[in-house]
Every structure is written in structure tokens, then in C-alpha cells.
Design a protein around this motif. Structure first.
Motif, mmCIF file in Angstrom:
data_model
loop_
_atom_site.group_PDB
_atom_site.id
_atom_site.type_symbol
_atom_site.label_atom_id
_atom_site.label_comp_id
_atom_site.label_asym_id
_atom_site.label_seq_id
_atom_site.Cartn_x
_atom_site.Cartn_y
_atom_site.Cartn_z
ATOM 1 N N LEU A 47 4.151 -22.566 -16.458
ATOM 2 C CA LEU A 47 4.316 -23.404 -15.277
ATOM 3 C C LEU A 47 3.077 -24.264 -15.041
ATOM 4 O O LEU A 47 3.161 -25.361 -14.495
ATOM 5 C CB LEU A 47 4.587 -22.517 -14.057
ATOM 6 C CG LEU A 47 5.459 -23.120 -12.948
ATOM 7 C CD1 LEU A 47 6.802 -23.566 -13.485
ATOM 8 C CD2 LEU A 47 5.658 -22.109 -11.823
ATOM 9 N N SER A 48 1.920 -23.761 -15.458
ATOM 10 C CA SER A 48 0.663 -24.497 -15.266
ATOM 11 C C SER A 48 0.369 -25.466 -16.408
ATOM 12 O O SER A 48 -0.603 -26.211 -16.357
ATOM 13 C CB SER A 48 -0.495 -23.507 -15.153
ATOM 14 O OG SER A 48 -0.637 -22.782 -16.366
ATOM 15 N N ASN A 49 1.222 -25.404 -17.468
ATOM 16 C CA ASN A 49 1.018 -26.216 -18.684
ATOM 17 C C ASN A 49 -0.244 -25.820 -19.445
ATOM 18 O O ASN A 49 -0.730 -26.577 -20.280
ATOM 19 C CB ASN A 49 0.970 -27.718 -18.345
ATOM 20 C CG ASN A 49 2.311 -28.239 -17.869
ATOM 21 O OD1 ASN A 49 3.346 -27.853 -18.400
ATOM 22 N ND2 ASN A 49 2.290 -29.099 -16.863
ATOM 23 N N HIS A 50 -0.781 -24.642 -19.144
ATOM 24 C CA HIS A 50 -1.918 -24.103 -19.883
ATOM 25 C C HIS A 50 -1.455 -22.908 -20.707
ATOM 26 O O HIS A 50 -0.502 -22.224 -20.337
ATOM 27 C CB HIS A 50 -3.036 -23.670 -18.927
ATOM 28 C CG HIS A 50 -3.643 -24.797 -18.168
ATOM 29 N ND1 HIS A 50 -3.814 -24.777 -16.803
ATOM 30 C CD2 HIS A 50 -4.130 -25.997 -18.582
ATOM 31 C CE1 HIS A 50 -4.365 -25.897 -16.401
ATOM 32 N NE2 HIS A 50 -4.577 -26.656 -17.460
ATOM 33 N N LYS A 51 -2.135 -22.661 -21.811
ATOM 34 C CA LYS A 51 -1.783 -21.513 -22.634
ATOM 35 C C LYS A 51 -2.124 -20.225 -21.896
ATOM 36 O O LYS A 51 -3.228 -20.073 -21.376
ATOM 37 C CB LYS A 51 -2.521 -21.559 -23.972
ATOM 38 C CG LYS A 51 -2.189 -20.359 -24.863
ATOM 39 C CD LYS A 51 -2.797 -20.507 -26.230
ATOM 40 C CE LYS A 51 -2.589 -19.255 -27.079
ATOM 41 N NZ LYS A 51 -1.174 -18.839 -27.172
ATOM 42 N N VAL A 52 -1.168 -19.322 -21.858
ATOM 43 C CA VAL A 52 -1.362 -18.029 -21.206
ATOM 44 C C VAL A 52 -1.493 -16.966 -22.287
ATOM 45 O O VAL A 52 -0.690 -16.914 -23.218
ATOM 46 C CB VAL A 52 -0.173 -17.694 -20.279
ATOM 47 C CG1 VAL A 52 -0.329 -16.298 -19.693
ATOM 48 C CG2 VAL A 52 -0.055 -18.738 -19.174
ATOM 49 N N GLN A 53 -2.516 -16.122 -22.191
ATOM 50 C CA GLN A 53 -2.684 -15.058 -23.180
ATOM 51 C C GLN A 53 -3.100 -13.760 -22.513
ATOM 52 O O GLN A 53 -3.614 -13.746 -21.393
ATOM 53 C CB GLN A 53 -3.711 -15.466 -24.238
ATOM 54 C CG GLN A 53 -5.125 -15.651 -23.699
ATOM 55 C CD GLN A 53 -6.103 -16.023 -24.797
ATOM 56 O OE1 GLN A 53 -5.785 -16.807 -25.696
ATOM 57 N NE2 GLN A 53 -7.291 -15.442 -24.744
ATOM 58 N N LEU A 54 -2.853 -12.668 -23.221
ATOM 59 C CA LEU A 54 -3.167 -11.331 -22.722
ATOM 60 C C LEU A 54 -4.551 -10.869 -23.172
ATOM 61 O O LEU A 54 -5.210 -10.118 -22.456
ATOM 62 C CB LEU A 54 -2.115 -10.325 -23.203
ATOM 63 C CG LEU A 54 -0.652 -10.664 -22.897
ATOM 64 C CD1 LEU A 54 0.267 -9.589 -23.481
ATOM 65 C CD2 LEU A 54 -0.429 -10.797 -21.400
ATOM 66 N N GLN A 55 -4.946 -11.286 -24.355
ATOM 67 C CA GLN A 55 -6.233 -10.867 -24.917
ATOM 68 C C GLN A 55 -7.373 -11.179 -23.964
ATOM 69 O O GLN A 55 -7.431 -12.259 -23.374
ATOM 70 C CB GLN A 55 -6.476 -11.588 -26.247
ATOM 71 C CG GLN A 55 -7.696 -11.105 -27.011
ATOM 72 C CD GLN A 55 -7.421 -9.860 -27.828
ATOM 73 O OE1 GLN A 55 -6.343 -9.705 -28.379
ATOM 74 N NE2 GLN A 55 -8.394 -8.977 -27.911
ATOM 75 N N GLU A 56 -8.266 -10.191 -23.784
ATOM 76 C CA GLU A 56 -9.446 -10.319 -22.920
ATOM 77 C C GLU A 56 -9.106 -10.419 -21.437
ATOM 78 O O GLU A 56 -9.937 -10.838 -20.637
ATOM 79 C CB GLU A 56 -10.304 -11.526 -23.338
ATOM 80 C CG GLU A 56 -10.875 -11.422 -24.743
ATOM 81 C CD GLU A 56 -11.714 -10.159 -24.940
ATOM 82 O OE1 GLU A 56 -12.404 -9.759 -23.989
ATOM 83 O OE2 GLU A 56 -11.658 -9.576 -26.037
#
Length: 216
Positions: A47-56
Motif C-alpha cells: 500500500l505504501s509502494n515500498h518493499k516490505v520485508q521480514l528480515q531484521e
């Protein structure tokens, strides 16, 4: 005799109480790992157009399913009972996975939530039903997604992509296994999940302090 009783009350009793609670805390210093190396979130649309990741990141992970509007109350519960209490922790986030096509419904929910809370640490990602199903399977959970490809449970994923939860004997000595926390139940969030999130955050704070001491 009277003086001895007073001394016991003033000095010995507080020490006993301290040791009792210290023992209880030490029993839960680490939150057990239930599944190692779960999948990282692919480059799905967010939704933010940014990459979402779980790492860290210490992540509360959820699967909203097609019936997003029916989950609105559960998201409010999660926001009040878990997110607001831990949002100051820089590496803490909530990630919700939802099917493509639910973006507008989620934007409406965010508008309501955003009027009462800072949602900086909330992330929403979107993909196909098949991709959601396959990602859910990587967690190796005992439960399956409902027909709408969602669940009311949320999960704790640590910085190293491990699913964390409860496994072993509880304080009563009874066997316990808990992989998810029910967002319908304010009690489950307020009691069980709140405690478990505190444990994992304390775990990382302790590790950070140790690393800082080594650098000094």
C-alpha cells in the motif's frame, strides 16, 4: 521476638518475593522457535509502494483474506492491545497480507485507524490467492487458511525469519503449544500475546546491550 518478626517482614520477605518473581521471569527468557527460516515476503505490491520485508524486523504477521471489512474490529484490537504498546521499538512492525482487489477496503480501514493512532509501523501487501496460500504453508502451521484465504490469528516472526510461540510446559506444568494469537479475543492479545511480544523484545534488547559492551 517482636523485633525479629519486624526484621523478617522488612528484609527477608521482600527478598523472597523478589526471588519468586525473578524465577518466573527467567523461565520465559526466550520465546521458543516453532518454525525456522520461513519465507521472506517476495516483491509483492504494498500500500505504501515500498518493499516490505521480514528480515531484521520483529513482525506481527497476519492474513486478512477477501472479507477485509469483517476483520476491521480485529485490526482495532491488534492496534490497541499490541501495536500501540510497542510502536516505539524501531524494528517492530505489523505486516498484513491480503488478496489483490482489497486495496480500497483496506484504505478505508486505515483512514479510521489513522484518526486515532500513528500507523507508521503497519504494512499491507497484496498478491494472488495461490501466492498467499503457498506463503502460509512456509510457516508450517497446524492450522489452514479459511475459504476466504484468511485467518483471525496473527503470528510472531523474529528478525531471523523464525516463527516464535509457545512450546513446552507452562507455569502450571501443563504441556502448551501456541503458534498464533486470536485477534478476535482481546484477552488472548492482552494476556498471552502481549507477554510473548515483551519477551522477544526484551531478548533483542539484551542482545543489543551485550553487543554494545563488547564494542566498548
Amino acid at each position: 521476638m517482636g523485633k525479629k518478626i519486624v526484621l523478617i517482614i522488612l528484609f527477608i520477605l521482600p527478598l523472597v518475593v523478589y526471588l519468586f518473581f525473578a524465577t518466573g521471569v527467567n523461565k520465559f527468557v526466550n520465546l521458543p522457535t516453532l518454525t525456522k527460516n520461513v519465507n521472506e515476503i517476495p516483491s509483492w505490491n504494498s500500500l505504501s509502494n515500498h518493499k516490505v520485508q521480514l528480515q531484521e524486523k520483529i513482525t506481527i504477521l497476519g492474513f486478512l483474506g477477501d472479507d477485509v471489512l469483517t476483520e476491521k474490529g480485529n485490526l482495532f484490537n491488534l492496534n490497541q492491545k499490541i501495536y500501540n504498546k510497542n510502536k516505539e521499538f524501531t524494528d517492530f512492525q505489523i505486516v498484513m497480507i491480503a488478496p489483490d482487489g482489497t486495496q480500497d477496503d483496506i484504505k478505508g480501514i486505515i483512514a479510521e485507524l489513522g484518526s486515532i493512532s500513528d500507523l507508521t509501523g503497519w504494512n499491507f501487501v497484496f498478491t494472488s490467492h495461490d501466492s498467499i496460500s503457498n506463503f502460509h504453508k512456509s510457516l508450517k502451521l497446524t492450522e489452514t487458511l479459511d475459504p476466504a484465504i484468511g485467518t483471525t490469528n496473527v503470528y510472531i516472526i523474529d528478525k531471523d525469519l523464525n516463527l516464535r510461540g509457545r512450546k513446552g510446559k507452562d507455569l502450571k506444568g501443563e504441556e502448551e503449544y501456541k503458534e498464533g494469537y486470536n485477534t478476535i479475543s482481546a484477552a488472548d492479545l492482552h494476556n498471552n500475546m502481549s507477554d510473548d511480544v515483551k519477551i522477544i523484545l526484551a531478548e533483542y534488547r539484551l542482545a543489543l546491550k551485550r553487543n554494545n559492551k563488547r564494542k566498548i
